[in-house]
Design a protein around this motif. Sequence first.
Motif, PDB file in Angstrom:
ATOM      1  N   LYS A 133    -107.605  74.343  14.971  1.00 41.89           N
ATOM      2  CA  LYS A 133    -106.535  73.019  15.081  1.00 41.89           C
ATOM      3  C   LYS A 133    -105.926  72.718  13.896  1.00 41.89           C
ATOM      4  N   ASP A 134    -106.423  72.851  12.752  1.00 41.41           N
ATOM      5  CA  ASP A 134    -105.671  72.959  11.421  1.00 41.41           C
ATOM      6  C   ASP A 134    -104.638  73.928  11.394  1.00 41.41           C
ATOM      7  N   ALA A 135    -105.165  75.285  11.726  1.00 41.09           N
ATOM      8  CA  ALA A 135    -104.438  76.316  11.498  1.00 41.09           C
ATOM      9  C   ALA A 135    -103.222  76.278  12.202  1.00 41.09           C
ATOM     10  N   LEU A 136    -103.270  75.498  13.607  1.00 39.78           N
ATOM     11  CA  LEU A 136    -102.111  75.681  14.290  1.00 39.78           C
ATOM     12  C   LEU A 136    -100.776  74.633  13.398  1.00 39.78           C
ATOM     13  N   GLU A 137    -101.538  73.425  12.781  1.00 46.76           N
ATOM     14  CA  GLU A 137    -100.662  72.595  12.229  1.00 46.76           C
ATOM     15  C   GLU A 137     -99.680  73.319  10.950  1.00 46.76           C
ATOM     16  N   SER A 150    -103.672  77.529  23.880  1.00 47.43           N
ATOM     17  CA  SER A 150    -104.647  78.403  24.062  1.00 47.43           C
ATOM     18  C   SER A 150    -104.765  79.229  23.008  1.00 47.43           C
ATOM     19  N   GLU A 151    -103.945  79.190  22.042  1.00 51.22           N
ATOM     20  CA  GLU A 151    -104.096  80.035  20.855  1.00 51.22           C
ATOM     21  C   GLU A 151    -105.031  79.431  19.865  1.00 51.22           C
ATOM     22  N   LEU A 152    -105.588  78.264  20.121  1.00 51.17           N
ATOM     23  CA  LEU A 152    -106.705  77.957  19.500  1.00 51.17           C
ATOM     24  C   LEU A 152    -108.087  78.632  19.538  1.00 51.17           C
ATOM     25  N   LYS A 153    -108.135  79.186  20.773  1.00 51.83           N
ATOM     26  CA  LYS A 153    -109.587  80.217  21.281  1.00 51.83           C
ATOM     27  C   LYS A 153    -109.332  81.411  20.299  1.00 51.83           C
ATOM     28  N   ASN A 154    -108.107  81.934  20.187  1.00 53.33           N
ATOM     29  CA  ASN A 154    -107.736  83.296  19.529  1.00 53.33           C
ATOM     30  C   ASN A 154    -108.263  83.046  17.831  1.00 53.33           C
ATOM     31  N   LEU A 155    -107.716  81.745  17.517  1.00 57.60           N
ATOM     32  CA  LEU A 155    -107.877  81.609  15.935  1.00 57.60           C
ATOM     33  C   LEU A 155    -109.329  81.359  15.698  1.00 57.60           C
ATOM     34  N   SER A 156    -109.843  80.509  16.775  1.00 57.05           N
ATOM     35  CA  SER A 156    -111.402  80.291  16.560  1.00 57.05           C
ATOM     36  C   SER A 156    -112.088  81.541  16.346  1.00 57.05           C
ATOM     37  N   ILE A 157    -111.889  82.728  17.162  1.00 57.78           N
ATOM     38  CA  ILE A 157    -112.657  83.751  17.372  1.00 57.78           C
ATOM     39  C   ILE A 157    -112.683  84.535  16.007  1.00 57.78           C
TER      40      ILE A 157
END
Length: 277
Positions: A133-137, A150-157
């Motif tokens: 979430k921080d990354a998207l910001e 949905s990009e939250l899932k990719n970044l989390s992985i």
Amino acid sequence: MYRIVQVLNNNIAIVKKGDKQEIAMGKGLVFQKKKGDLISEAAISNLFVLKNEESKENISILLKDIPLDYITTAYEIIENAINKYDYSVQEYIYVTLTDHLYWNSKKLRKGEYIESFLPDINEQYPVEYEIAKDALEIIELKLGIVFPKSELKNLSIHFINAQTKSDSHSEMSEKKVNEQNIMQQIEMILKGKNILRSTDNQNFYDRLMIHLRYMLDRDGQQTDDSFAEKMEESLKKEYPKAYETAEEIYQEISEKTGLDLKPSEKVYFTIHLQRIL
């Protein structure tokens, strides 16, 4: 002053000061410069340490043609995870996350972005989800790019995949020797399946081999089986050919190397194979 060891592009170079090699970044940092030239500390906007030759090789392969803004953005995302969440990561995430940001942003601009098919991971990995979430910001602030949720899932992985624990020096040395032997066997298996490095696929092939090496680094660090099983079901439907090929190759790797392959590792391998196929 830093001495240039290798120029990666106009904005990035591998540099040396004393015995320590680092990645130096800055707008136009090494424009019209070459190996052996000196650059001042004032011209450098960011530095991070290269811990080994493998890191140097991987960064040279993957970051050569990626703009500076993407590299510094990925760097900020990772440093935020380390400092804010006390999250320990393997060094290769600086490469893989940068690569992911660049190529996914290109797909988004072209209207070719495909939303993640991965199952929801918020409950299983709350810390990684907050990091994402921080990354998207950070991405929106630094690059002006707004990804779908949905990009939250990719970044989390990426962070789940790269999380690490400390090993002693002797353990790491023995592990590296074993990994090299296994990598040689894996390359022979891939050749037997007619998965060969060529001019057309060299970038994707190199990414695959880098992932395989890091997969071996993660031996013993297993993603939750139920989570991996959900991902496998999605992969079977979304990427049947890649999944079938990955499953067959994993069977041979298991038989010929004796490696205890985890379900999550097969999932990651399938995703890389899809990019080649």
